[in-house]
Design an enzyme around this catalytic site. Structure first.
Site, mmCIF file in Angstrom:
data_model
loop_
_atom_site.group_PDB
_atom_site.id
_atom_site.type_symbol
_atom_site.label_atom_id
_atom_site.label_comp_id
_atom_site.label_asym_id
_atom_site.label_seq_id
_atom_site.Cartn_x
_atom_site.Cartn_y
_atom_site.Cartn_z
ATOM 1 N N SER A 1 -8.905 -10.423 2.081
ATOM 2 C CA SER A 1 -8.522 -10.533 0.678
ATOM 3 C C SER A 1 -9.121 -11.810 0.072
ATOM 4 O O SER A 1 -10.328 -11.977 0.049
ATOM 5 C CB SER A 1 -6.996 -10.487 0.545
ATOM 6 O OG SER A 1 -6.603 -10.294 -0.800
ATOM 7 N N GLU B 1 -5.978 0.692 -0.195
ATOM 8 C CA GLU B 1 -5.675 -0.698 -0.517
ATOM 9 C C GLU B 1 -4.434 -0.843 -1.410
ATOM 10 O O GLU B 1 -3.539 -1.636 -1.136
ATOM 11 C CB GLU B 1 -6.862 -1.339 -1.242
ATOM 12 C CG GLU B 1 -8.143 -1.416 -0.445
ATOM 13 C CD GLU B 1 -8.221 -2.646 0.433
ATOM 14 O OE1 GLU B 1 -7.236 -3.400 0.493
ATOM 15 O OE2 GLU B 1 -9.270 -2.831 1.069
ATOM 16 N N HIS C 1 -3.871 -2.457 2.021
ATOM 17 C CA HIS C 1 -4.310 -3.851 2.024
ATOM 18 C C HIS C 1 -3.525 -4.635 3.072
ATOM 19 O O HIS C 1 -2.310 -4.494 3.181
ATOM 20 C CB HIS C 1 -4.041 -4.435 0.634
ATOM 21 C CG HIS C 1 -4.753 -5.696 0.314
ATOM 22 N ND1 HIS C 1 -6.120 -5.780 0.192
ATOM 23 C CD2 HIS C 1 -4.289 -6.950 0.045
ATOM 24 C CE1 HIS C 1 -6.466 -7.003 -0.132
ATOM 25 N NE2 HIS C 1 -5.377 -7.750 -0.214
#
Length: 537
Positions: A216, A341, A444
């Site tokens: 990220s 995600e 994610h």
């Protein structure tokens, strides 16, 4: 090293005498096993021996940033005693965080199979996520013990400045002393990598084989470092996990954000220099000020955007615009994302997104896709491509493709188009976690416990079942191989070939991992019709 530890023990033996002295009079091998000591450029540090790995936590790589707030970091002053490196250092001040916080936050952590020079092991430096606003290197998911054990590698995690402390751009408001303030957090990372270059050999690592990997915001920071002149030559492989940085904030937008932030603190632009003396808690309280570029809720943002700035000092070009940076063309790269995600990125804080109606989807897409495209067209195309998808499934798929995956495609394409560039390897994590009855699928952050082989960490999103362990073995082995050779291919997995514009080769990590050409190609083509705007640009 045993002599350093031995000198300290001999002093204690003389002072204690008798049975206590005998207890301390250990053999050099026992002493090293109990508490390894390493001499760094700044002084000696004492770690611990845990699960067959030498662990050093909270090693200072930079001086306290408080006295030089918003300015480039400085190396630490040397010390003459042996500093204990047994607990994580403080994290950068931030909101919604339970770890100790301080502007004195430039610390790093090392896991190594043997804290001794000459080990020549690959070095895996992890840069944490949390956008540019949150996080630290001390999260249990980032514990490097199992990676060090599995791969005979040295693992490093670190803390650095975040949010306003790392990215408040005062260069156009407060004078030359603050010309690099918008990238102070990036300069912290450069200083940490210089520490690795100068010291990691004493911990058994090879300073000529340093791999950066990050998820990220950590991946975005790595993409930024690939275009940061001061970072050139400090790392030799790069792997980004659901984190890209195509463009940085321009200096005018960054100044507009700084002006809004100062106003929330009761300061005019003419008084910008006074922000260096504002109490830390007050600085934190103003972080949620409405962003003057996107606004609260605009592009799914809440509060001010913080990130790298095109300041013509630290960053003289955008990270991946208009092309891939030439300075890092020779660095092999992995670019990866997860299939779902936004099921966590958005759904994690908005449970209602799991039970949408068709009527609700266009308005939510408008808010969350972060690209200017007709949401009705997007819904129609996804219903054509995936007729069995529910409204929520269309929402998560489209926001993943338009918001989270798009920049990864751009970076992979630009790298593939770069003449003479080192290979770029793309992956997509399809394996879904069984947590919460599988509602998250492959969201994610799921690749973090898999790459670190830390599925056994309590509350890991992956859980710790047989499937998770199998995926962790595959992904951690690939990353270790990449750290060692610049090629992620390892025994027991399909052949992973580099990404090309002709084939768009992508390793799909699943229980039946496979190399695919252009997975989700129709989704990629849909969003390629419109320009991409990096958040914060």
């Amino acid at each position: 090293m045993s002599s350093l530890w031995g000198d300290a023990n001999r002093r204690q033996v003389l002072a204690l005498g008798g049975g206590a002295a005998a207890a301390l009079a250990l053999s050099p091998r026992a002493q090293a096993a109990a508490a390894p000591v390493v001499t760094t450029r700044h002084g000696r540090v004492r770690g611990a021996h845990q699960d067959g790995i030498h662990v050093f936590k909270g090693i200072r790589y930079g001086a306290d940033t408080g006295p030089r707030r918003f300015q480039p970091p400085q190396p630490p002053a040397a010390w003459t005693d042996i500093k204990d490196a047994l607990t994580y250092g403080a994290a950068c001040p931030q909101t919604r965080f339970t770890e100790p916080l301080s502007e004195d936050c430039l610390f790093l952590n090392v896991w190594t199979p043997e804290a001794r020079a000459g080990g020549d092991r690959p070095v895996m430096v992890y840069i944490h996520g949390g956008a540019y606003s949150h996080g630290s290197g001390g999260d249990p998911l980032y514990d490097g013990t199992r990676l060090a054990q599995r791969g005979d590698v040295v693992v490093v995690t670190l803390n650095h400045r975040l949010n306003a402390f790392g990215h408040l751009y005062l260069g156009r408001l407060a004078g030359p002393a603050y010309a690099r303030s918008g990238n102070a957090g990036i300069l912290d990372l450069v200083l940490a990598l210089r520490w690795v270059r100068d010291n990691i050999a004493a911990f058994g690592g090879d300073p000529g084989r340093v791999m950066l990997f990050g998820q990220s915001g950590g991946g975005a920071k790595i993409a930024t470092l690939m275009a940061t002149p001061a970072a050139q030559g400090l790392f030799h492989r790069a792997a980004t996990m659901s984190g890209q940085q195509v463009t940085a904030s321009g200096p005018l937008n960054a100044t507009a954000r700084a002006t809004a932030y100062l106003a929330a603190l009761g300061l005019t632009p003419e008084r910008a220099g006074e922000v260096a003396t504002v109490p830390m808690d007050k600085l934190l309280s103003a972080l949620n000020t409405a962003d003057p570029i996107a606004g609260v809720g605009g592009q799914g943002m809440g509060g001010l955007y913080w990130g790298p700035v095109l300041d013509d000092q630290v960053l003289v070009r955008h990270p991946f615009y208009p092309d891939a940076p030439a300075q890092s063309a020779g660095i092999p790269m992995i670019i990866g994302n997860t299939h779902d995600e936004t099921r966590l990125l958005i759904g994690g804080s908005d449970p209602a997104t799991f039970s949408l109606t068709w009527e609700q989807v266009p308005a939510l897409l408008t808010k969350h896709m972060r690209v200017d495209i007709n949401p009705d067209l997007v819904v129609t195309e996804y219903r054509r491509l995936y007729p069995d998808y529910s409204p929520s499934e269309v929402f998560f798929a489209a926001t993943t493709a338009g918001r989270s995956w798009r920049a990864a495609v751009i970076e992979a394409e630009l790298r593939a188009a770069q003449t003479g560039a080192a290979p770029t390897y793309a992956y997509q994590l399809n394996w879904g976690t069984p947590k919460d009855s599988g509602k998250w699928r492959a969201p994610h952050t799921l690749d973090i416990p898999l790459v670190f082989d830390n599925t056994g960490v309590p509350d890991a999103l992956s859980t710790d079942g047989a499937g998770a362990r199998r995926m962790a073995e595959r992904m951690s082995t690939a990353f270790i191989a990449f750290a060692r050779t610049g090629d992620p291919n390892a025994a027991g997995t399909p052949r992973w070939t580099p990404y090309t514009l002709a084939g768009r080769e992508t390793m799909v990590f699943d229980l039946d991992s496979r190399l695919e050409q252009d997975p989700r190609g129709a989704e990629r083509r849909l969003f390629a019709r419109v320009p991409f705007t990096q958040q914060g640009t």
